[in-house]
Design a protein around this motif. Structure first.
Motif, short mmCIF file in Angstrom:
data_model
loop_
_atom_site.label_atom_id
_atom_site.label_comp_id
_atom_site.label_asym_id
_atom_site.label_seq_id
_atom_site.Cartn_x
_atom_site.Cartn_y
_atom_site.Cartn_z
N HIS A 207 71.67 -11.22 25.03
CA HIS A 207 72.23 -10.23 25.48
C HIS A 207 73.57 -10.54 26.26
N GLY A 208 73.83 -11.59 26.39
CA GLY A 208 75.37 -11.82 26.92
C GLY A 208 74.90 -12.00 28.24
N THR A 209 76.34 -12.55 29.10
CA THR A 209 76.47 -12.57 30.59
C THR A 209 76.56 -11.38 31.12
N ASP A 210 77.13 -10.16 30.53
CA ASP A 210 77.36 -8.83 31.14
C ASP A 210 76.85 -8.07 30.06
N PRO A 211 75.45 -7.83 30.16
CA PRO A 211 74.87 -6.94 29.02
C PRO A 211 75.24 -5.17 29.21
N ALA A 212 75.32 -4.70 28.12
CA ALA A 212 75.66 -3.23 28.17
C ALA A 212 74.30 -2.59 28.16
N VAL A 213 73.72 -2.22 29.60
CA VAL A 213 72.43 -1.87 29.78
C VAL A 213 72.27 -0.65 30.47
N VAL A 214 71.31 0.51 29.69
CA VAL A 214 70.97 1.66 30.32
C VAL A 214 69.63 1.83 30.56
N LEU A 215 69.24 2.21 31.66
CA LEU A 215 67.91 2.58 32.07
C LEU A 215 67.54 4.37 31.76
N VAL A 216 66.54 4.50 31.16
CA VAL A 216 66.24 5.89 30.69
C VAL A 216 64.89 5.99 31.74
N VAL B 119 67.64 0.33 27.40
CA VAL B 119 68.31 0.19 26.11
C VAL B 119 69.33 -0.82 26.24
N VAL B 120 69.58 -1.75 25.52
CA VAL B 120 70.71 -2.99 25.73
C VAL B 120 71.28 -2.88 24.17
N SER B 121 72.75 -2.80 24.42
CA SER B 121 73.73 -2.89 23.12
C SER B 121 74.06 -4.44 23.37
N TYR C 81 77.44 -4.24 16.60
CA TYR C 81 76.72 -4.06 17.83
C TYR C 81 75.09 -3.59 17.35
N GLU C 82 74.07 -4.33 18.08
CA GLU C 82 72.63 -4.02 17.75
C GLU C 82 72.08 -3.51 19.01
N PHE C 83 70.88 -3.11 18.93
CA PHE C 83 70.21 -2.63 20.17
C PHE C 83 68.73 -3.17 20.28
N GLU C 84 68.41 -3.61 21.38
CA GLU C 84 67.00 -3.89 21.80
C GLU C 84 66.66 -2.87 22.81
N TRP D 56 59.54 -5.61 24.20
CA TRP D 56 60.79 -5.17 23.55
C TRP D 56 60.82 -5.21 21.75
N ARG D 57 61.60 -4.40 21.52
CA ARG D 57 61.81 -4.33 20.03
C ARG D 57 63.28 -3.93 19.80
N ILE D 58 63.86 -4.74 18.43
CA ILE D 58 64.98 -4.55 18.07
C ILE D 58 65.12 -3.56 16.86
N SER D 59 66.21 -2.65 17.19
CA SER D 59 66.30 -1.44 16.32
C SER D 59 66.84 -1.95 15.06
N ALA D 60 66.60 -1.15 13.75
CA ALA D 60 67.38 -1.50 12.59
C ALA D 60 68.89 -1.04 12.50
N GLU D 61 69.02 -0.38 13.47
CA GLU D 61 70.59 0.16 13.69
C GLU D 61 71.57 -0.82 13.69
N ILE D 62 72.66 -1.14 13.26
CA ILE D 62 73.43 -1.93 13.49
C ILE D 62 74.88 -1.02 13.38
N SER D 63 75.86 -1.26 14.26
CA SER D 63 77.13 -0.25 14.31
C SER D 63 78.32 -1.45 14.25
#
Length: 368
Positions: free
Chosen positions: A154-163, A178-180, A188-191, A200-207
C-alpha cells in the motif's frame, strides 16, 4: 346532612392525595427517562464522569447494551487526533468538558503507530515496524484489533478509508477498511478488509488515469468511498458494485457527509461555501442539459480572511472537517468550529503550530 358534608370533605381530600402520588410517580418516570433515553446521546467522556452520579447510572453505563446503544445514538465529531512531524500524538477536543480520551498518545497499542483515519468512534492506525500492520481501536475503551498482513503493497502513505456504520441490530462492530493503492498497470487498485470475513481481498476493479489520489482526504458516504485528487477532481469507489468513477470538483475543497450525501466545503478568503453533489452523472447527460452537478447549500462570510494556499496539498487544507452540521476550519493556531444549523462559531486553541495530519474523531463507547 352531616353525613353528606363528611362525604364532600372526603371527596375533597382524595384528589389531593392522588395528585401527590402522581407527582411522585412522574418524578420517578423522569429519572428513568433520563437514564434510558437521554444518556445514550451523550459523549463517552461525559458518561464516564456521570458514573459517579449514583449506583444505578454506573450500572447502566457499564453494560454492553448501553455501549452499543450509545455508539448508535452519538455521532457528533468530538475533536481531532493529531500527529506532529516527529510522530507525537495528541488529541484536540472541540469541547474539553464533554469530549476526551484517557490516553491520546495511544500507548496501549503494542507498537508506535501513524494515525490514518476514523469512523464513528473507531480509529485506524498503522504500525511502524514489521509489515506495518493496521490496527483498529477505540481510544476510549483502549481495546484494539491487529489486522492480518495485506496482500498488496500500500505504500508509505496509503489512501485508507474506514467504513463503520453502527446498527441497532449488530451488537458487534462490523466494519471495512478500503485502501486504494498504485497498480503496476499504471492506475489504482483496491484492497478491502472485512471484519466479518477477517481477511483482505483485492477487488477486480482497476482505475486507469494520470491523476494522483490525496491519501488523507477519503470519506465514506452512503456506500461510496470518495477521495480528492491532485487534478482537482473527485475519485469515487462504489462498494456495492465495486466500480470507480471520476467526478468534477468545485475548485479546491474538502469532502464530507451531510444528510447522507456527499458535500464539499470550500474556503476562499473570508467566504465559506458548502455544496451538495446533486447529480454525479452530468457527464453522461445530453449537451446543454440544465441539470447541475453541484448545488450550494450553505454560504457564510467569516469575520477573518484565510490566505489563498492554492494549489493546496492535504497537509495545508484550511477546511479540516465537514460532516453533519459542522465545518471545522484551520486558522493560524486555532481551529474554528462552525455550526451550519445554529450559525455559531467556536474557537479551539491548539498547542502546536502545525501537524502532519489531523484525523476527526467521535467520542464513542463502541465495542470492537
Amino acid at each position: 346532612m352531616e353525613w353528606l358534608d363528611e362525604r364532600k370533605m372526603d371527596r375533597g381530600k382524595k384528589p389531593g392525595k392522588l395528585l401527590g402520588n402522581k407527582n411522585s410517580k412522574n418524578h420517578m418516570d423522569l429519572q428513568d427517562i433520563i437514564r434510558e433515553s437521554a444518556l445514550p446521546f451523550l459523549p463517552a467522556k461525559s458518561l464516564r464522569r456521570f458514573t459517579g452520579v449514583c449506583r444505578e447510572w454506573k450500572l447502566q453505563i457499564s453494560t454492553p447494551f448501553f455501549a452499543h446503544n450509545q455508539s448508535y445514538s452519538f455521532r457528533d465529531v468530538s475533536g481531532f487526533f493529531c500527529q506532529s512531524p516527529s510522530g507525537a500524538l495528541s488529541f484536540v477536543s472541540l469541547n474539553q468538558m464533554a469530549y476526551g480520551v484517557p490516553d491520546p498518545s495511544l500507548k496501549f497499542l503494542p507498537e508506535p503507530v501513524d494515525i490514518r483515519c476514523s469512523s464513528n468512534g473507531l480509529l485506524c492506525c498503522q504500525g511502524r515496524t514489521g509489515y506495518r500492520a493496521y490496527y483498529i481501536c477505540n481510544p476510549v475503551t483502549q481495546k484494539w484489533k491487529k489486522l492480518p498482513e495485506t496482500t498488496a503493497n500500500h505504500g508509505t502513505d496509503p489512501a485508507v478509508v474506514l467504513v463503520f456504520e453502527p446498527s441497532l441490530l449488530n451488537f458487534v462492530a462490523e466494519y471495512k477498511l478500503v485502501v486504494s493503492f498504485a497498480s503496476d498497470l499504471d492506475g489504482y487498485e483496491f484492497e478491502i478488509y472485512s471484519s466479518i470475513d477477517g481477511s483482505w481481498r483485492i477487488s477486480a476493479e482497476i482505475s486507469f488515469g494520470k491523476m494522483k489520489l490525496l491519501p488523507r482526504t477519503g470519506v465514506h458516504v452512503n456506500g461510496v468511498v470518495y477521495w480528492s485528487s491532485s487534478m482537482g477532481r473527485i475519485f469515487s469507489f462504489d462498494l456495492s458494485c465495486e466500480r470507480s468513477t471520476i467526478i468534477n470538483n468545485i475548485g479546491s475543497s474538502s469532502l464530507g457527509a451531510v444528510n447522507g450525501k456527499l458535500h464539499t466545503a470550500c474556503l476562499l478568503g473570508s467566504k465559506l461555501s458548502v455544496s451538495e453533489l446533486s447529480n454525479a452523472y452530468t457527464n453522461t447527460m445530453q449537451m446543454n442539459s440544465s441539470a447541475k452537478q453541484w448545488q450550494v447549500k450553505h454560504a457564510v462570510t467569516l469575520n477573518f480572511s484565510v490566505p489563498d494556499l492554492y494549489p493546496r496539498s492535504y497537509d495545508k487544507e484550511t477546511v479540516l472537517f465537514l460532516g453533519g452540521d459542522v465545518v471545522v476550519i484551520r486558522h493560524e493556531k486555532k481551529l474554528i468550529s462552525y455550526n451550519m444549523k445554529t450559525k455559531e462559531f467556536t474557537e479551539v486553541i491548539t498547542e502546536e503550530d502545525t501537524y502532519s495530519r489531523m484525523v476527526p474523531y467521535v467520542n464513542s463507547l463502541v465495542e470492537i
